[in-house]
Design a protein around this motif. Sequence first.
Motif, short mmCIF file in Angstrom:
data_model
loop_
_atom_site.label_atom_id
_atom_site.label_comp_id
_atom_site.label_asym_id
_atom_site.label_seq_id
_atom_site.Cartn_x
_atom_site.Cartn_y
_atom_site.Cartn_z
N UNK A 156 -2.10 -35.72 21.48
CA UNK A 156 -3.14 -35.77 22.53
C UNK A 156 -2.73 -34.94 23.74
N UNK A 157 -1.47 -35.05 24.14
CA UNK A 157 -0.99 -34.29 25.30
C UNK A 157 -1.00 -32.81 25.03
N UNK A 158 -0.60 -32.41 23.82
CA UNK A 158 -0.63 -30.99 23.48
C UNK A 158 -2.07 -30.46 23.46
N UNK A 159 -3.01 -31.28 23.02
CA UNK A 159 -4.42 -30.87 23.06
C UNK A 159 -4.88 -30.70 24.51
N UNK A 160 -4.47 -31.61 25.38
CA UNK A 160 -4.83 -31.51 26.80
C UNK A 160 -4.21 -30.27 27.43
N UNK A 161 -2.95 -29.97 27.06
CA UNK A 161 -2.31 -28.75 27.56
C UNK A 161 -3.08 -27.52 27.09
N UNK A 162 -3.51 -27.53 25.83
CA UNK A 162 -4.28 -26.41 25.29
C UNK A 162 -5.57 -26.21 26.06
N UNK A 163 -6.29 -27.31 26.31
CA UNK A 163 -7.55 -27.22 27.06
C UNK A 163 -7.31 -26.65 28.46
N UNK A 164 -6.23 -27.12 29.12
CA UNK A 164 -5.91 -26.63 30.47
C UNK A 164 -5.59 -25.15 30.45
N UNK A 165 -4.82 -24.71 29.45
CA UNK A 165 -4.44 -23.30 29.36
C UNK A 165 -5.65 -22.43 29.08
N UNK A 166 -6.51 -22.87 28.17
CA UNK A 166 -7.71 -22.10 27.85
C UNK A 166 -8.61 -21.99 29.08
N UNK A 167 -8.74 -23.07 29.82
CA UNK A 167 -9.58 -23.06 31.03
C UNK A 167 -9.02 -22.09 32.07
N UNK A 168 -7.71 -22.12 32.26
CA UNK A 168 -7.09 -21.23 33.25
C UNK A 168 -7.19 -19.77 32.81
N UNK A 169 -6.98 -19.52 31.51
CA UNK A 169 -7.11 -18.15 31.00
C UNK A 169 -8.53 -17.64 31.17
N UNK A 170 -9.51 -18.52 30.92
CA UNK A 170 -10.91 -18.11 31.07
C UNK A 170 -11.25 -17.77 32.51
N UNK A 171 -10.54 -18.41 33.44
CA UNK A 171 -10.75 -18.13 34.86
C UNK A 171 -9.95 -16.93 35.33
N UNK A 172 -9.24 -16.26 34.40
CA UNK A 172 -8.47 -15.07 34.76
C UNK A 172 -7.09 -15.35 35.28
N UNK A 173 -6.61 -16.59 35.11
CA UNK A 173 -5.29 -16.94 35.63
C UNK A 173 -4.21 -16.57 34.62
N UNK A 174 -3.01 -16.27 35.16
CA UNK A 174 -1.84 -16.05 34.31
C UNK A 174 -1.14 -17.39 34.11
N UNK A 175 -1.01 -17.82 32.86
CA UNK A 175 -0.33 -19.09 32.58
C UNK A 175 0.74 -18.86 31.53
N UNK A 176 1.73 -19.72 31.56
CA UNK A 176 2.82 -19.62 30.59
C UNK A 176 3.36 -20.99 30.24
N UNK A 177 4.30 -21.02 29.34
CA UNK A 177 4.90 -22.27 28.88
C UNK A 177 5.63 -22.92 30.05
N UNK A 178 5.35 -24.18 30.30
CA UNK A 178 5.97 -24.90 31.41
C UNK A 178 5.25 -24.70 32.73
N UNK A 179 3.99 -24.18 32.67
CA UNK A 179 3.28 -23.86 33.91
C UNK A 179 3.06 -25.08 34.80
N UNK A 180 2.94 -26.29 34.18
CA UNK A 180 2.66 -27.49 34.98
C UNK A 180 3.84 -27.83 35.90
N UNK A 181 5.06 -27.42 35.53
CA UNK A 181 6.22 -27.70 36.38
C UNK A 181 6.32 -26.73 37.55
N UNK A 182 5.35 -25.80 37.66
CA UNK A 182 5.26 -24.95 38.84
C UNK A 182 4.37 -25.58 39.91
N UNK A 183 3.85 -26.76 39.61
CA UNK A 183 2.99 -27.47 40.56
C UNK A 183 3.78 -28.59 41.23
N UNK A 184 3.96 -28.56 42.56
CA UNK A 184 4.68 -29.63 43.24
C UNK A 184 4.00 -30.99 43.09
N UNK A 185 2.67 -31.02 43.01
CA UNK A 185 1.95 -32.29 42.84
C UNK A 185 2.29 -32.91 41.50
#
Length: 750
Positions: free
Chosen positions: A402-431
């Motif tokens: 389930x978590x990997x599916x959620x990560x996939x959805x987040x990555x696809x959404x960010x890519x669609x918005x033109x963002x650069x994302x990579x493995x471990x991107x969530x740990x770049x967020x202080x929140x």
Amino acid sequence: MGTSKLQLIVALLLTLTFSTWVSASGGGEDKIPDIPVKFAISTLKVEDNYYLALNYENFPHWHTYWKNPGDAGLPLKFDFQIDNKKESLTELEWPTPKKYIEEGDMLAFGYEKQYSIFFKLPKNFSNSTFKIDSNWLVCKHICIPGKAHVEGSFNDFKVNLSTPASFEVSEDQLKERFENLPRENSNAPHLDLVLAKDGKEDNKLVLYYNLSSLENKEIDIAKNILTPFPHEPFNFIREKVFKDKKGNYYAKYNIEWDGEYMEPEIPLPKDGKFKTPYELRFLFANPTSGQSEIIKHSFHSFSLTASENFNKFTELLTPVETNLRNNLKDSSPTTLDTTKASANESIFFYLLLAFVGGLILNFMPCVLPVISIKLFGLIQHRSESKSRILKHNLSYTLGILTTFIMLTVAIIALKSAGEQVGWGFQLQSPVFVLAMIVVLFVFALNLFGLFEFRTPGGSKLGGLETNESFFGDFSSGVLATILSTPCSAPFLGTALTFAFTSSNFTILAIFLFVGLGLAFPFLITGFFPATISFLPKPGMWMENLKKFLGLTLLLTIIWLIDVFSSLTDHMAGVMIKLNTALLLCFFAFYLAKKITKSKLWIAVFHILYIALFANILMTPKSDISNKSQSALLQEKNAKGLQWEKWSEDKMKQYAGEGKKVFIDFTAKWCFTCKVNERLVIETSAFKKLVDEKNVQLLLADWTKRDEVIGSWLKKNGYVGVPAYFVINSKGELIDLGETISISEISESLN
């Protein structure tokens, strides 16, 4: 949720991934040609001038790149020596490139088949010797760097080669190519351009333009209306086109302002006025003439308000599909099909790498605390029925998938918005990191026995404490997935790079197979409970083990606090608040367990630390983009080596000077990076190598999100860190991969 329902959900997920594996494994063989690109030279006389033509012939359906390669790739490069002296020849405009959509929805501009690049020859070169080098990157289903070297002499501008040419181009062909080169058009009456700030986004602009009065002429959707020439600090993303009912076209380019990463830094002016105007050049696919023309436009300023109005306007228009997924067939019948066939054939291999990489993650230090807690749960449940043990382990697996599916959805959404994302991107967020600190700290307090998770209906659920329930197993799967991202392995890095540069469905398949690998040991024990017999029997020792596991979580929290400190730029006030909040959190639970049952006092302390956490979230974070050194760079320099902040300009500078360079792409949250540092980079052998070979050291710190670093990594086949490169004395960039050794670095530098 009953056992049968849970098994059904997991079975459906397994079926999805297995069907992806099987259906994707078909396809024909896609061989790599022995000579992907042939190279030859010739000369051409036009009126009273002579021109040198560098001629290229690509193997069918393989392409090289234009000056602006697009989302990835490298442009053609040339070096000339005339009479043993390095010369810079006047370059004519390159031929009009074709537009490609490569696997992974990557936009590219480049060339297929035969084409020529022309240079003007000065009169005094009519009788002279020459040495000519050319470098390129040629791609189809994979990309291969190539180079060529030719030597010879000019005799009244006629070419005499020291070795036979690999192919020949007739004079009539050269004349036709010369005549078809893009010409400058100083007047494009149908085209209006407006540069604007992209709403409230920092360091982002948008170029708006429209074509009107076309007299029912249609644009060629196989081409951009405008294709930008490269010009720092403007980084053009992708053209989006719209059409109204009257046949007028409107378009926009999202632009990232890269001035903050240049040396010296060029900030985006807040008042919208540039200190000096920027003259940008574009290839204009003129629908009136049917030709590609070069237009120039000088921008003295940009609008601060036009973006909002234009975006509202485009909502009323019809988007024009320009991604070429169907139209590629016109100009390159097999480019897309053969790429997909090759990718389909190779996806089986990458799914296997993903599964093995996920399996390896079970032994990584960042995941080990959660895995240990799950093993502890297995010991507790060993006396239960087979169906109940299976249900526990399927709950854990479901949490992972389930978590990997959620990560996939987040990555696809960010890519669609033109963002650069990579493995471990969530740990770049202080929140996100702060949330993980709080969750793990509460888990640790639970393991130390300061409280037990309770349900609204009481302390028991199905005869078991909630922290030992199926929800607890599901939560463990979620935590294991989240904590696994800082850890990587060569197997996993390769699979993830393939995923991030492929279709959305491929990303999902790769991620699910990583999840299956991570959950595999517990799936085995779930379906075959007898395998639990190797674990010791329950006893008093388990209470001590719980405290030990709580300690491992505290060590993980210390690491996350260090990461959070880097993300917030070591702001003293924030760190004091965080430590105070954690102390109050501990005391709130300790108060309830050991001191008082007064709900008022307990509530007061819970409110205090929750308020502090909320205050931390609302505290503005400082911007480190203006700092010449990140905290990680300062730490590295304090250990005895002189590291410099990485930039492409710095790489090019050192390569041009013939200096040897070692480049480290790393992050504070990357465990594999830390291991490589301890075993290699921070050793006396590495320091000795740097001193003996006079190696320049460049550090790319990806602890905080950095689109320049992310984009460069993506171009070079990485979606995360670590990544290591060297530049040798010839100026060649050599990829060392994710793991390194002293001998490998030394050999590459030579």
